[in-house]
Design a protein around this motif. Sequence first.
Motif, PDB file in Angstrom:
ATOM      1  N   ASP A   1       4.421   6.484 -10.201  1.00  0.00           N
ATOM      2  CA  ASP A   1       5.441   6.668  -8.853  1.00  0.00           C
ATOM      3  C   ASP A   1       6.965   6.871  -9.147  1.00  0.00           C
ATOM      4  O   ASP A   1       7.358   6.622 -10.485  1.00  0.00           O
ATOM      5  CB  ASP A   1       5.331   5.263  -8.340  1.00  0.00           C
ATOM      6  CG  ASP A   1       4.095   5.080  -7.306  1.00  0.00           C
ATOM      7  OD1 ASP A   1       3.876   5.831  -6.375  1.00  0.00           O
ATOM      8  OD2 ASP A   1       3.496   4.003  -7.689  1.00  0.00           O
TER       9      ASP A   1
ATOM     10  N   ASP B   1       7.866  -7.139   0.883  1.00  0.00           N
ATOM     11  CA  ASP B   1       7.211  -5.708   0.605  1.00  0.00           C
ATOM     12  C   ASP B   1       6.635  -5.735  -0.703  1.00  0.00           C
ATOM     13  O   ASP B   1       7.558  -5.563  -1.935  1.00  0.00           O
ATOM     14  CB  ASP B   1       8.551  -4.731   0.735  1.00  0.00           C
ATOM     15  CG  ASP B   1       8.282  -3.257   0.590  1.00  0.00           C
ATOM     16  OD1 ASP B   1       7.048  -3.074  -0.009  1.00  0.00           O
ATOM     17  OD2 ASP B   1       8.685  -2.563   0.825  1.00  0.00           O
ATOM     18  N   THR B   2       5.415  -5.742  -1.117  1.00  0.00           N
ATOM     19  CA  THR B   2       5.082  -5.835  -2.418  1.00  0.00           C
ATOM     20  C   THR B   2       4.276  -4.763  -2.827  1.00  0.00           C
ATOM     21  O   THR B   2       3.522  -4.016  -2.315  1.00  0.00           O
ATOM     22  CB  THR B   2       3.615  -6.859  -2.098  1.00  0.00           C
ATOM     23  OG1 THR B   2       2.605  -6.291  -1.374  1.00  0.00           O
ATOM     24  CG2 THR B   2       3.917  -8.386  -1.711  1.00  0.00           C
TER      25      THR B   2
ATOM     26  N   GLN C   1      -0.368  -1.877  -7.881  1.00  0.00           N
ATOM     27  CA  GLN C   1      -1.480  -0.884  -7.954  1.00  0.00           C
ATOM     28  C   GLN C   1      -2.727  -1.498  -8.487  1.00  0.00           C
ATOM     29  O   GLN C   1      -2.652  -2.566  -9.070  1.00  0.00           O
ATOM     30  CB  GLN C   1      -1.062   0.298  -9.002  1.00  0.00           C
ATOM     31  CG  GLN C   1       0.329   0.889  -9.048  1.00  0.00           C
ATOM     32  CD  GLN C   1       0.660   1.728 -10.084  1.00  0.00           C
ATOM     33  OE1 GLN C   1       0.628   1.239 -11.160  1.00  0.00           O
ATOM     34  NE2 GLN C   1       0.891   3.095  -9.927  1.00  0.00           N
ATOM     35  N   THR C   2      -3.879  -0.871  -8.305  1.00  0.00           N
ATOM     36  CA  THR C   2      -4.993  -1.388  -8.592  1.00  0.00           C
ATOM     37  C   THR C   2      -4.978  -1.951 -10.258  1.00  0.00           C
ATOM     38  O   THR C   2      -5.487  -2.733 -10.796  1.00  0.00           O
ATOM     39  CB  THR C   2      -6.217  -0.276  -8.557  1.00  0.00           C
ATOM     40  OG1 THR C   2      -6.306   0.210  -7.186  1.00  0.00           O
ATOM     41  CG2 THR C   2      -7.624  -0.665  -9.023  1.00  0.00           C
TER      42      THR C   2
ATOM     43  N   GLY D   1       0.743  -1.358  -0.024  1.00  0.00           N
ATOM     44  CA  GLY D   1      -0.003   0.078   0.114  1.00  0.00           C
ATOM     45  C   GLY D   1       0.812   1.238   0.113  1.00  0.00           C
ATOM     46  O   GLY D   1       0.289   2.317  -0.262  1.00  0.00           O
ATOM     47  N   GLU D   2       1.925   1.248   0.693  1.00  0.00           N
ATOM     48  CA  GLU D   2       2.929   2.299   0.627  1.00  0.00           C
ATOM     49  C   GLU D   2       4.349   1.833   0.955  1.00  0.00           C
ATOM     50  O   GLU D   2       4.414   0.799   1.484  1.00  0.00           O
ATOM     51  CB  GLU D   2       2.063   3.302   1.560  1.00  0.00           C
ATOM     52  CG  GLU D   2       2.043   3.012   2.946  1.00  0.00           C
ATOM     53  CD  GLU D   2       1.632   3.766   3.998  1.00  0.00           C
ATOM     54  OE1 GLU D   2       2.118   4.824   4.361  1.00  0.00           O
ATOM     55  OE2 GLU D   2       0.712   3.217   4.880  1.00  0.00           O
ATOM     56  N   PRO D   3       4.962   2.904   0.883  1.00  0.00           N
ATOM     57  CA  PRO D   3       6.682   2.489   1.316  1.00  0.00           C
ATOM     58  C   PRO D   3       6.471   2.333   2.753  1.00  0.00           C
ATOM     59  O   PRO D   3       5.952   2.970   3.599  1.00  0.00           O
ATOM     60  CB  PRO D   3       7.450   3.398   0.806  1.00  0.00           C
ATOM     61  CG  PRO D   3       6.693   4.507  -0.025  1.00  0.00           C
ATOM     62  CD  PRO D   3       5.157   4.070   0.431  1.00  0.00           C
TER      63      PRO D   3
ATOM     64  N   ARG E   1      -5.702   5.469  -1.638  1.00  0.00           N
ATOM     65  CA  ARG E   1      -5.398   6.557  -2.681  1.00  0.00           C
ATOM     66  C   ARG E   1      -6.664   7.342  -2.694  1.00  0.00           C
ATOM     67  O   ARG E   1      -7.873   7.076  -2.873  1.00  0.00           O
ATOM     68  CB  ARG E   1      -5.655   5.923  -4.174  1.00  0.00           C
ATOM     69  CG  ARG E   1      -4.398   5.377  -4.467  1.00  0.00           C
ATOM     70  CD  ARG E   1      -4.310   4.312  -5.667  1.00  0.00           C
ATOM     71  NE  ARG E   1      -4.776   4.972  -6.907  1.00  0.00           N
ATOM     72  CZ  ARG E   1      -4.321   4.429  -8.023  1.00  0.00           C
ATOM     73  NH1 ARG E   1      -3.700   3.243  -8.233  1.00  0.00           N
ATOM     74  NH2 ARG E   1      -4.449   5.015  -9.319  1.00  0.00           N
TER      75      ARG E   1
ATOM     76  N   ARG F   1       4.316   9.088  -5.076  1.00  0.00           N
ATOM     77  CA  ARG F   1       3.522   9.548  -6.136  1.00  0.00           C
ATOM     78  C   ARG F   1       4.208  10.617  -6.850  1.00  0.00           C
ATOM     79  O   ARG F   1       4.550  11.724  -5.994  1.00  0.00           O
ATOM     80  CB  ARG F   1       1.974   9.753  -5.855  1.00  0.00           C
ATOM     81  CG  ARG F   1       1.179   8.576  -5.435  1.00  0.00           C
ATOM     82  CD  ARG F   1       0.858   7.490  -6.268  1.00  0.00           C
ATOM     83  NE  ARG F   1       0.407   7.913  -7.415  1.00  0.00           N
ATOM     84  CZ  ARG F   1      -0.255   6.868  -8.353  1.00  0.00           C
ATOM     85  NH1 ARG F   1      -0.193   5.754  -8.071  1.00  0.00           N
ATOM     86  NH2 ARG F   1      -0.707   7.538  -9.613  1.00  0.00           N
TER      87      ARG F   1
HETATM   88  C1  6R9 Z   1      -2.155  -2.187  -3.911  1.00  0.00           C
HETATM   89  C2  6R9 Z   1      -2.369  -0.753  -3.839  1.00  0.00           C
HETATM   90  C3  6R9 Z   1      -1.056   1.978  -5.679  1.00  0.00           C
HETATM   91  C4  6R9 Z   1      -0.232   3.266  -5.084  1.00  0.00           C
HETATM   92  C5  6R9 Z   1       1.258   2.809  -5.686  1.00  0.00           C
HETATM   93  C6  6R9 Z   1       2.219   3.349  -4.848  1.00  0.00           C
HETATM   94  C7  6R9 Z   1       1.650   2.777  -3.443  1.00  0.00           C
HETATM   95  C8  6R9 Z   1       1.487   0.347  -3.154  1.00  0.00           C
HETATM   96  C9  6R9 Z   1       3.583  -0.200  -2.309  1.00  0.00           C
HETATM   97  C10 6R9 Z   1       3.483   1.556  -2.639  1.00  0.00           C
HETATM   98  C11 6R9 Z   1       5.583   1.680  -1.838  1.00  0.00           C
HETATM   99  C12 6R9 Z   1       4.757  -0.701  -1.516  1.00  0.00           C
HETATM  100  N1  6R9 Z   1       2.097   1.455  -3.257  1.00  0.00           N
HETATM  101  N2  6R9 Z   1       2.243  -0.735  -2.538  1.00  0.00           N
HETATM  102  N3  6R9 Z   1       4.518   2.191  -2.438  1.00  0.00           N
HETATM  103  N4  6R9 Z   1       5.678   0.305  -1.554  1.00  0.00           N
HETATM  104  N5  6R9 Z   1       4.881  -1.846  -1.313  1.00  0.00           N
HETATM  105  O1  6R9 Z   1      -1.982  -0.321  -2.788  1.00  0.00           O
HETATM  106  O2  6R9 Z   1      -3.148  -0.161  -4.966  1.00  0.00           O
HETATM  107  O3  6R9 Z   1      -4.655   1.387  -3.975  1.00  0.00           O
HETATM  108  O4  6R9 Z   1      -4.141   1.223  -6.317  1.00  0.00           O
HETATM  109  O5  6R9 Z   1      -2.319   2.116  -4.907  1.00  0.00           O
HETATM  110  O6  6R9 Z   1       0.027   2.561  -3.694  1.00  0.00           O
HETATM  111  O7  6R9 Z   1       2.144   4.579  -4.793  1.00  0.00           O
HETATM  112  O8  6R9 Z   1       1.213   3.655  -6.966  1.00  0.00           O
HETATM  113  P1  6R9 Z   1      -3.508   1.141  -4.987  1.00  0.00           P
END
Ligand code: 6R9
Length: 690
Positions: free
Chosen positions: A541, A450-451, A454-455, A426-428, A567, A556
């Motif tokens: 990103d 650490d996955t 994005q949607t 979801g985020e760093p 988001r 972002r």
């Molecule tokens: C799955 C999800 C996508 C945005 C993506 C980025 C941030 C997601 C992250 C991450 C750093 C990670 N993001 N995972 N940033 N490390 N492991 O979150 O989908 O809601 O579409 O958001 O989230 O900025 O572009 P979504």
Amino acid sequence: MSKPDNEEPAEEDVYAACTSAPLSSYKLHHAASVRDVSSYWSKLATAKLEWFSPFPSGSALTGALEDGSASWFSGGRLNVCHNAVDRYCSSPYDRGNETAILWEGDEPTSVVRVTYDELRKEVCRVANALVRCGVRRGDVVTLYMPMVPELAMTMLACARIGAVHSVIFAGFSADAIADRIHDAGSMWVVTASAGSRGGRSLPLKSICDAAIGKERCAGIVKKVLVFDGRGEGGDAWEGIEGVHVRFTPLVASMRPACPCEWMDAEDPLFILYTSGSTGKPKGQSGRPERGGVCDRDETTLARIGRRRYALFAMVTTANSFGLAQQTGPSDPNAPHKDVYACVADAGWITGHTYIVYGPLLNGLSTLMFESTPVYPDCGRYWDMVQRHKITVFYTAPTAIRSLMRFGDDPPKRYDLSSLRVLGTVGEPINPAAWKWYYDVIGNGRCSVVDTYWQTETGGHVITNLPGITPMKPGSCTLPCYGIDLAVLDATTGKEITSSPAEGVLAIRQPWPGMARTCLGDHQRYLAVYMKPYPGYYFTGDGCRRDSDGYIWITGRVDDVLNVSGHRIGTAEVESALVAHEAVAQAAVVGIPHEIKGQGICCYATLVEGYPETDILIKELFLQVRTHIGPFATPDMIIINGALPMTRSGKIMRRILRKIASSELDTIGDTSTLSDPLVVDELILKVAKFQ
Ligand code: 6R9
């Protein structure tokens, strides 16, 4: 972005725990997978999924990335529900008596296990009930439900009969639901009388009723199908004759068998609304008389998931959580070793891919969790790990940070020795939270994956692989198999091949999980993802790539905020604010936030004659909550006579961001502003707020 301690770790901070295979094997496999993505994915599609009729050989991938025409396995017909449920009930898998869904309700004592056999029968009943109500192949069914098994069953039932589900997170407001129903032209809404979270009841049906009562939904919704709540007595409710259907008894009266519709791999499976970056300017919409407010288009767009997404969901679940050797159709007789728990909400893509589709497509048992991490106390997750002997646990950095605040004692009270893999999404993740997760929850034994995804990507595109990729806290590490990653120079768009490098993150070749269009607005899709850097899919990103090739997401580079992993487009919040009659102009920026990652700071000017009162400020907070949802509640609202504007009338968001984050020494030159004094006024106001 708020990653104060996200600096690259020193050499000794590279964690190689649980390494069972050399990284060189990953590198070889990855290089081979991107050399010919078509052949790589087509072999997997044939091996991992059951097809009613196969896709034509030699043309797994057709079309091009540039114009959004890239299509996978077209001509092949399959049913995602068959692959996720039915096939596990019979030979060679014979997992009918094994748990498919493990549901834990709001109270820790509410636990229900649904086996694969039961799931198949229930999904068939729901599918038959949907058809009885009039739902047909291709129809969009809106789901506004709590995290209960019926939600997954209804998603799968839609997949079964060829309908398209549009799940709306149960934290969204009536306005947000109405927008989505209207946009998708969804004739069918499925909800529950109520849900519960953290000991509080959520009046889901009433919120749905408020949504469909709005003018823009008039004449669209034909029926609202209402499941009983799982609370005592099913939460009594009243409905309108001919519109509301008591769904629980209807479902119970249906036959437990229903044929699968065989769908093309490119047919839509679901719609998911999510915030995107600023799109084309729309001119003055809504309130032109106030000047310069809505200079941007709405940013919530519908991403369409195709049926072929099933392959990507299945393969990434198996790889990223290290299931490959433990379960899955490649070895049907292998015993089940994993109890898999993703504690996200099914209303987000994480719930679609990694609660419902990915785990079930692998024949796993998946947890559905209705409550919160702090109910009845902050040991809830760890209590669940102990009781269910969870092996794979997947959550968001914001949840980890909020639990870290309670110290090490709560998790230490539980036996967490069943854990094997810990995931974040979801985020760093800041290294301090990463280390706490690794040391205190994983006891230094588990891989932390650490996955990054994005949607729009449908599933993981960058992550370490447990037992294979050495970990660095704060880095999502290396691309997944079949993902051809590129770091581009943000200004020139040229690919940077050497490392270390800093730029924007892009993907060079199509993959089966990717969204191909935005509902009803293909040009917008192309403008946001394909046109910024021709020849590449642009993620939005920024990133760094270190000398080992590891990726560090820096956040972002567009107008999207990431608040607790949600988001939220700055334009969405601005639109909510200017919809209040007192607001003339609004500008929204992100600020660093210790728990949420990013917080929301709103600046606004008022319409002549409206005084700035405490009541008004409260109304504005409420305005955002009711237009979007409580998760978008601002952290600060600053009212001022004016906002910093360029002489050509553009709001200087860069300056607003610096003021909100108190980064005053880097505000830079303000002489281009039409009224530089505004900056001093805002600095004083923000200081007072803090
Ligand atoms: C799955 C999800 C996508 C945005 C993506 C980025 C941030 C997601 C992250 C991450 C750093 C990670 N993001 N995972 N940033 N490390 N492991 O979150 O989908 O809601 O579409 O958001 O989230 O900025 O572009 P979504």
